[in-house]
Write a protein that holds these residues in place. Structure first.
Motif, short mmCIF file in Angstrom:
data_model
loop_
_atom_site.label_atom_id
_atom_site.label_comp_id
_atom_site.label_asym_id
_atom_site.label_seq_id
_atom_site.Cartn_x
_atom_site.Cartn_y
_atom_site.Cartn_z
N LYS A 33 10.87 -44.39 -14.41
CA LYS A 33 11.93 -43.39 -14.48
C LYS A 33 12.15 -42.75 -13.11
O LYS A 33 11.22 -42.56 -12.33
CB LYS A 33 11.55 -42.29 -15.48
CG LYS A 33 11.49 -42.73 -16.93
CD LYS A 33 11.13 -41.54 -17.80
CE LYS A 33 11.08 -41.92 -19.26
NZ LYS A 33 10.72 -40.77 -20.13
N GLU A 34 13.41 -42.42 -12.86
CA GLU A 34 13.78 -41.64 -11.67
C GLU A 34 13.24 -42.24 -10.38
O GLU A 34 12.69 -41.55 -9.52
CB GLU A 34 13.31 -40.18 -11.83
CG GLU A 34 13.92 -39.48 -13.04
CD GLU A 34 13.43 -38.06 -13.21
OE1 GLU A 34 12.54 -37.65 -12.44
OE2 GLU A 34 13.93 -37.37 -14.10
N THR A 35 13.43 -43.54 -10.24
CA THR A 35 13.00 -44.21 -9.00
C THR A 35 14.14 -44.40 -8.03
O THR A 35 13.95 -44.97 -6.95
CB THR A 35 12.41 -45.60 -9.33
OG1 THR A 35 13.33 -46.31 -10.17
CG2 THR A 35 11.07 -45.48 -10.01
N GLY A 36 15.33 -43.94 -8.37
CA GLY A 36 16.47 -44.09 -7.48
C GLY A 36 17.26 -45.37 -7.70
O GLY A 36 17.95 -45.85 -6.79
N GLY A 85 15.05 -45.34 -18.39
CA GLY A 85 14.05 -44.85 -19.33
C GLY A 85 12.68 -45.47 -19.21
O GLY A 85 11.89 -45.38 -20.14
N GLY A 86 12.37 -46.08 -18.08
CA GLY A 86 11.05 -46.69 -17.94
C GLY A 86 10.86 -47.80 -18.96
O GLY A 86 11.59 -48.79 -18.97
N THR A 87 9.89 -47.62 -19.86
CA THR A 87 9.61 -48.64 -20.88
C THR A 87 10.27 -48.31 -22.22
O THR A 87 10.14 -49.08 -23.17
CB THR A 87 8.09 -48.75 -21.10
OG1 THR A 87 7.59 -47.49 -21.57
CG2 THR A 87 7.39 -49.13 -19.81
N ALA A 88 10.98 -47.19 -22.30
CA ALA A 88 11.48 -46.71 -23.59
C ALA A 88 12.58 -47.59 -24.19
O ALA A 88 12.70 -47.69 -25.41
CB ALA A 88 11.98 -45.27 -23.45
N PHE A 89 13.40 -48.22 -23.34
CA PHE A 89 14.56 -48.96 -23.85
C PHE A 89 14.50 -50.45 -23.52
O PHE A 89 15.53 -51.11 -23.42
CB PHE A 89 15.85 -48.36 -23.27
CG PHE A 89 16.05 -46.91 -23.59
CD1 PHE A 89 16.23 -46.50 -24.90
CD2 PHE A 89 16.05 -45.96 -22.59
CE1 PHE A 89 16.41 -45.15 -25.20
CE2 PHE A 89 16.22 -44.61 -22.88
CZ PHE A 89 16.40 -44.21 -24.20
N LYS A 293 -0.99 -42.15 -20.73
CA LYS A 293 -0.36 -42.78 -21.88
C LYS A 293 1.14 -42.81 -21.72
O LYS A 293 1.77 -41.81 -21.34
CB LYS A 293 -0.74 -42.04 -23.17
CG LYS A 293 -0.26 -42.72 -24.44
CD LYS A 293 -0.74 -41.97 -25.67
CE LYS A 293 -0.27 -42.68 -26.94
NZ LYS A 293 -0.72 -41.95 -28.16
N GLN A 294 1.75 -43.96 -22.04
CA GLN A 294 3.20 -44.11 -21.95
C GLN A 294 3.84 -43.85 -23.30
O GLN A 294 3.19 -43.92 -24.35
CB GLN A 294 3.55 -45.52 -21.48
CG GLN A 294 3.10 -45.81 -20.05
CD GLN A 294 3.88 -45.02 -19.02
OE1 GLN A 294 5.05 -45.28 -18.79
NE2 GLN A 294 3.24 -44.05 -18.40
N GLU A 295 5.14 -43.59 -23.28
CA GLU A 295 5.85 -43.21 -24.49
C GLU A 295 6.24 -44.38 -25.38
O GLU A 295 6.72 -44.21 -26.48
CB GLU A 295 7.14 -42.47 -24.12
CG GLU A 295 8.16 -43.39 -23.49
CD GLU A 295 8.92 -42.75 -22.35
OE1 GLU A 295 10.13 -43.01 -22.24
OE2 GLU A 295 8.32 -42.00 -21.59
N LYS A 296 6.05 -45.61 -24.89
CA LYS A 296 6.49 -46.78 -25.66
C LYS A 296 5.73 -46.86 -26.96
O LYS A 296 4.52 -46.76 -27.01
CB LYS A 296 6.27 -48.07 -24.87
CG LYS A 296 6.85 -49.30 -25.56
CD LYS A 296 6.63 -50.52 -24.70
CE LYS A 296 7.14 -51.78 -25.37
NZ LYS A 296 8.59 -51.78 -25.45
N LEU A 297 6.46 -47.06 -28.06
CA LEU A 297 5.87 -47.16 -29.37
C LEU A 297 5.91 -48.60 -29.85
O LEU A 297 6.98 -49.20 -29.92
CB LEU A 297 6.62 -46.26 -30.37
CG LEU A 297 6.61 -44.75 -30.05
CD1 LEU A 297 7.46 -44.00 -31.06
CD2 LEU A 297 5.19 -44.21 -30.05
#
Length: 343
Positions: A33-36, A85-89, A293-297
């Motif tokens: 996230k937010e890496t530009g 979203g990083g790993t979320a999507f 811990k990452q948010e990925k479910l």
């Protein structure tokens, strides 16, 4: 008589001559996230004064480049997909990686060097999801008929030439770049931390047959290098002619130019394959930087379709949102196809 603008566009598209050998390309941006990512894309397409806006899950844009091919006119086009979203999507990768674009696809994995405690887990999850999606596409019946996987891997391995470690790597079937962002913060890390992070990332990149480069949107030199890198993969321009493996400086390591022995002699002697090297360096990295811990479910079943617990209002709203998402994905694909057809 009224003129239908859509018909005019279609006729103009038909009348254009496509340069010999010209093919559309695709760059897929994803990562921490937010890496530009958006900022870099804006610079690449020439929107230098446009402020970056939050990306909504998955966004599509494109970049044009005029050609000077003597056999015909037309523009080269690069389709740009940005997954937020990083790993979320990561489930949305199916919209960005398809049988229709995989021949011209390059993947840009952007990792936040300033957040090492989530860097490795983010990278590992996304690598797994990317491999899964690529495998799905390349094992489809159409891909098998065209021997796509063999063709793509052959193209990737050609970058390694006669490299002595050619048979020790497990490359992605498409060109792959690991772009470490926020170097302006990372450069102030403890020297030993920088050394470990650089060695670990070099090992991963080399194992995957990927290019590795560090970047900061606040450094004009690094920003230009990143733009030149994207131009190379998007429009086949000349690759960067510099290489830097010094962990006290921004890394610039083109695919196929590194080696396990250069990264760490002891690791190269003890480990016989890229898989073992990956596990070795995972341990090295996470020992110094325990991962948060990452948010990925990862749920075994979708609870929304569990008939044991019906919730009519919630279920109806969920169904509506699912339909909205599918329409959104179809609209993205329609825009991509329309742009390609008209240009």
């Amino acid at each position: 008589m009224p003129v239908n603008l859509w018909d005019v566009c279609k006729e103009r598209a038909k009348s254009k001559t496509v340069a010999a050998g010209q093919k559309d390309t695709t760059l897929l941006f994803l990562g921490s996230k937010e890496t530009g990512k958006t900022t870099l894309i804006n610079h690449f397409v020439g929107k230098l004064d446009e402020a970056a806006k939050p990306t909504l899950a998955l966004e599509y844009s494109y970049c044009l480049r005029q050609t000077n091919n003597p056999t015909g006119g037309g523009n080269e086009i690069c389709h740009l997909w940005e997954l937020q979203g990083g790993t979320a999507f990561s489930s949305l990768l199916e919209a960005a990686i398809s049988i229709g674009n995989i021949k011209g696809l390059s993947i840009i994995l952007m990792l936040d060097l300033s957040q090492p405690k989530i860097l490795w887990s983010t990278m590992e999850i996304l690598l797994k999801d990317l491999r899964s999606r690529l495998t799905t596409v390349l094992t489809s019946s159409k891909a098998k008929e065209e021997n796509l996987q063999e063709e793509l891997l052959s193209n990737v391995m050609a970058r390694f030439g006669d490299h002595q470690e050619k048979h020790q790597i497990e490359p992605f079937p498409v060109p792959f770049v690991i772009l470490g962002s926020k170097y302006d913060i990372f450069q102030n890390f403890d020297p030993e931390e920088k050394k470990v992070m650089c060695r670990c990332l070099r090992n991963v990149a080399h194992s995957l047959g990927a290019s590795l480069q560090f970047y900061s949107c606040k450094d004009t030199v690094l920003l230009k290098r990143a733009r030149d890198l994207l131009s190379h993969y998007a429009f086949n321009t000349a690759p960067l002619k510099i290489m830097s493996t010094d962990y006290n400086k921004p890394l610039v390591i083109p695919a196929g130019s590194d080696s396990f022995s250069q990264i760490d002699n002891k690791g190269a002697e003890e480990e016989s394959s890229s898989g073992h090297n990956f596990n070795l360096w995972r341990h090295t990295f996470t020992s110094l930087f325990p991962q948060e811990k990452q948010e990925k479910l990862d749920l075994p079943d979708d609870p929304a379709i569990n008939e044991k617990y019906p919730e009519p209002d919630v279920d109806n709203l969920r169904k509506q949102k699912d339909e909205d998402l599918q329409r959104y994905l179809r609209e993205l694909e329609r825009k991509r196809t329309t742009v390609a057809d008209l240009l």
